[in-house]
Scaffold this active site. Structure first.
Site, short mmCIF file in Angstrom:
data_model
loop_
_atom_site.label_atom_id
_atom_site.label_comp_id
_atom_site.label_asym_id
_atom_site.label_seq_id
_atom_site.Cartn_x
_atom_site.Cartn_y
_atom_site.Cartn_z
N ASP A 148 -1.14 -61.80 -13.06
CA ASP A 148 -1.47 -61.29 -14.39
C ASP A 148 -0.47 -61.90 -15.36
OD1 ASP A 148 -2.20 -59.64 -16.55
OD2 ASP A 148 -2.56 -57.92 -15.23
N ASP A 203 -3.64 -61.63 -19.96
CA ASP A 203 -3.56 -60.40 -20.74
C ASP A 203 -3.83 -60.66 -22.22
OD1 ASP A 203 -2.63 -57.53 -20.53
OD2 ASP A 203 -1.17 -58.23 -22.00
N GLU A 257 -8.59 -61.59 -20.63
CA GLU A 257 -8.86 -60.24 -21.15
C GLU A 257 -9.09 -60.35 -22.65
OE1 GLU A 257 -6.92 -55.76 -21.49
OE2 GLU A 257 -5.74 -57.54 -21.91
N HIS A 311 -7.10 -50.66 -14.93
CA HIS A 311 -5.94 -49.78 -15.10
C HIS A 311 -5.81 -49.22 -16.51
CE1 HIS A 311 -4.88 -53.63 -16.68
NE2 HIS A 311 -3.78 -53.13 -17.21
N ASP A 312 -6.64 -49.66 -17.44
CA ASP A 312 -6.60 -49.17 -18.82
C ASP A 312 -7.74 -48.19 -19.12
OD1 ASP A 312 -4.41 -50.82 -19.48
OD2 ASP A 312 -5.73 -52.50 -19.97
C1 GLC Z 1 -3.51 -55.24 -21.79
C2 GLC Z 1 -3.16 -54.55 -20.51
C3 GLC Z 1 -2.54 -53.22 -20.82
C4 GLC Z 1 -1.29 -53.48 -21.62
C5 GLC Z 1 -1.56 -54.34 -22.85
C6 GLC Z 1 -0.29 -54.89 -23.41
O1 GLC Z 1 -4.50 -54.57 -22.50
O2 GLC Z 1 -4.28 -54.45 -19.68
O3 GLC Z 1 -2.27 -52.47 -19.67
O4 GLC Z 1 -0.71 -52.26 -22.02
O5 GLC Z 1 -2.37 -55.43 -22.56
O6 GLC Z 1 0.23 -55.89 -22.58
#
Ligand code: GLC
Ligand code: CA
Length: 541
Positions: free
Chosen positions: A96, A196, A238, A312-313
């Site tokens: 990641d 990310d 993402e 996880h979010d």
């Molecule tokens: C992404 C991750 C999340 C994190 C954010 C900042 O959305 O999935 O868990 O808090 O980025 O890095």
């Protein structure tokens, strides 16, 4: 065809997967000890949430050293061992990559904030202090996105927590440093990256644009050329702001950007209706069908989808849109069926394959997530009632997905032999691997079937390449579609409600390939029991 078009990815949240050394925190040795389980499940890639050195303000999404491992998780030797042993099971590791920001404890930021003349100053986004906050820009974790840095008397930008200063991608040295990190990890033998919040790396602050800035695709293309483009890896971005149109650009099959992205349009239905993240409305099934069908049809032959409900979010899908009480097993299987027969690469988030649910903590002290605490503060200031705040957390909060993985009915769900960093969901007594393994009716065994059908069956080509078409398009309670390739045809029919639905349907010469009930085919109609999922084959006899 690319190999990752036939992969199934399993997402691990390392803090909550398996503790090996009795400190209540999941770790790399814990993951290594569970590789046989992942092999049994049948997945061939692991997306590992961040395991780098980090002060852990946002559970590792605040990286202080990209070339080191968080002490809680182990050492680089453990990481090397994980890569090697996973490979032994035919499983590749995806790292990641958090490159929109670093931790404020990263050496770059420590240097940057010292003085305007420091070579690292240009690595971040600073604005002069003219007596007031540079703009009303809000952090995604709520509150101002600007924080004063006393040494140079400037504000720095942090789109997430204060401890996560945004990198300045318009500075070439930043980009080169990130490419070097990617290459270093690929040399170690990792097989992919998840990027990310990658759509935030190019911004236009004057226009208050914090994502999809003017140089986004230039930078991604450059990153591709200077790092993973020449290697055989799976890359997924993402991108919360993605639409199908954008997804086509990112995942263009010429390989110039990413293998695929996470298009969240099906997850963000409430926001599309103008709701804030913490407010929610009932599922509008017709919109869900429209959005997913659009992804399936538009991307076909032109790009590639990732298929997911959880991460996880996000709250657990079985709790959000299914029924996590009396129909937990059926609705968990229903969501799995719906996505695993679509075109794309499925992502299974740890515990999804057991039908793990949201958690309800009544005591705020049991929560851990920084985003949740920022929301509590903001909403208390705005005069919200504590009850409504708790309700939002129970439904939406990220800790719903972060409770320890449920291995067995032993103390602490077999995750650890001491009190874990976050409490286990009390339903672990009923919902755990030990109970589900080899139980033919369990969610786990059902997921194994889903994976086998797509990776190793006479339908694997159809599942990978077949056309997609919605069926019963206007039906308010049924999500159904068919897939076609040559003379083969599959029909996937799902009931989104806790009631029996009878569909006019000729089941003549149809065969049940998979179902979450022991289905008896009637010659007249199709009777769908609560949260039923039925996959029928037709046309190939
Ligand atoms: C992404 C991750 C999340 C994190 C954010 C900042 O959305 O999935 O868990 O808090 O980025 O890095
Ligand atoms: Ca541990």
């Amino acid at each position: 065809m690319y190999w990752w078009q036939e992969s199934v990815v399993y997402q691990i949240y390392p803090r909550s997967f398996k503790d090996s050394n009795h400190d209540g925190i999941g770790d790399l040795q814990g993951i290594i000890s569970k590789l046989p389980y992942l092999h049994y499940l049948g997945v061939d890639m692991i997306w590992l949430c961040p395991v780098y050195a980090s002060p852990n303000e946002d559970n590792g999404y605040d990286i202080s050293d990209y070339f080191d491992i968080m002490r809680d998780f182990g050492s680089m030797a453990d990481m090397d061992q994980l890569i090697a042993e996973a490979k032994h099971f035919g499983i590749g590791i995806m790292m990641d990559i958090v490159a929109n920001h670093t931790s404020s404890e990263h050496a770059w930021f420590k240097e940057a904030k010292k003085s305007k003349n420091n070579p690292y100053h240009a690595y971040y986004i600073f604005k002069e202090n003219l007596g007031e906050i540079p703009s009303d820009l809000q952090s995604i974790f709520l509150g101002s996105a600007w924080e004063l840095s006393p040494d140079t008397n400037e504000f720095y930008l942090h789109m997430f927590a204060k401890g996560q200063p945004d990198l300045n991608w318009d500075h070439k040295s930043v980009r080169d440093a990130i490419y070097q990190i990617l290459n270093w990890w690929m040399d170690k033998g990792i097989k992919g990256f998840r990027f990310d919040v990658i759509d935030m790396i190019s911004k236009d602050l004057d226009k208050k644009k914090i994502s999809d800035g003017p140089n986004l695709h230039t930078y991604i293309t450059e990153m591709n050329q200077k790092s993973y483009g020449s290697r055989d890896v799976l890359t997924v971005g993402e991108t919360w702001g993605a639409t199908v149109e954008k997804a086509l650009k990112y995942s263009n099959l010429d390989g110039s950007e990413f293998s695929m992205i996470f298009n969240f349009s099906h997850i963000l239905l409430d926001q599309a209706q103008g709701k804030e993240k913490w407010d929610f409305i009932d599922l509008d099934l017709l919109s869900l069908k429209r959005v997913l069908a659009e992804q399936q049809i538009q991307m076909h032959g032109r790009g590639w989808n990732s298929l997911f409900w959880n991460n996880h979010d996000l709250p657990r899908i079985v709790s959000r849109w299914g029924n996590d009480k009396e129909y937990r097993v059926q609705s968990s299987k229903m969501f799995g069926t719906l996505s695993h027969f679509m075109q794309g690469t499925p992502y299974i988030y740890q515990g999804e394959e057991l039908g793990m649910t949201n958690v309800v903590f009544e005591d705020l002290n049991d929560y851990r997530d920084i985003e949740t605490f920022n929301m509590i503060n903001q909403r208390l200031n705005q005069g919200y009632e504590m009850n409504s705040i708790l309700d939002s957390i129970h439904k939406i909060g990220r800790d719903n997905a972060r409770t320890p993985f449920q291995w067995s009915s032993q103390a602490h769900a077999g995750f650890s032999d001491v009190e874990p960093w976050i409490k286990v969901n009390p339903n672990y007594i009923d919902i755990n691997v030990e109970k589900q393994m080899h139980d033919q009716d369990s969610v786990l065994e059902y997921y194994r079937k889903l994976i086998k059908l797509r990776k190793n069956s006479e339908y694997q080509d159809l599942i990978r390449d077949g056309d997609f078409e919605l069926m019963y398009e206007d039906h308010p309670d049924v999500f159904a579609y068919n897939r076609k390739l040559g003379s083969q045809r599959l029909e996937v029919i799902c009931n989104f409600h806790g009631k029996v639905i009878t569909l006019p349907y000729s089941t003549k010469s149809k065969r049940v390939l998979l179902s979450n009930y022991e289905e008896v085919l009637d010659q007249q109609d199709l009777v769908l029991r609560p949260y039923a999922a039925i996959v029928l084959t037709a046309g190939d006899e």
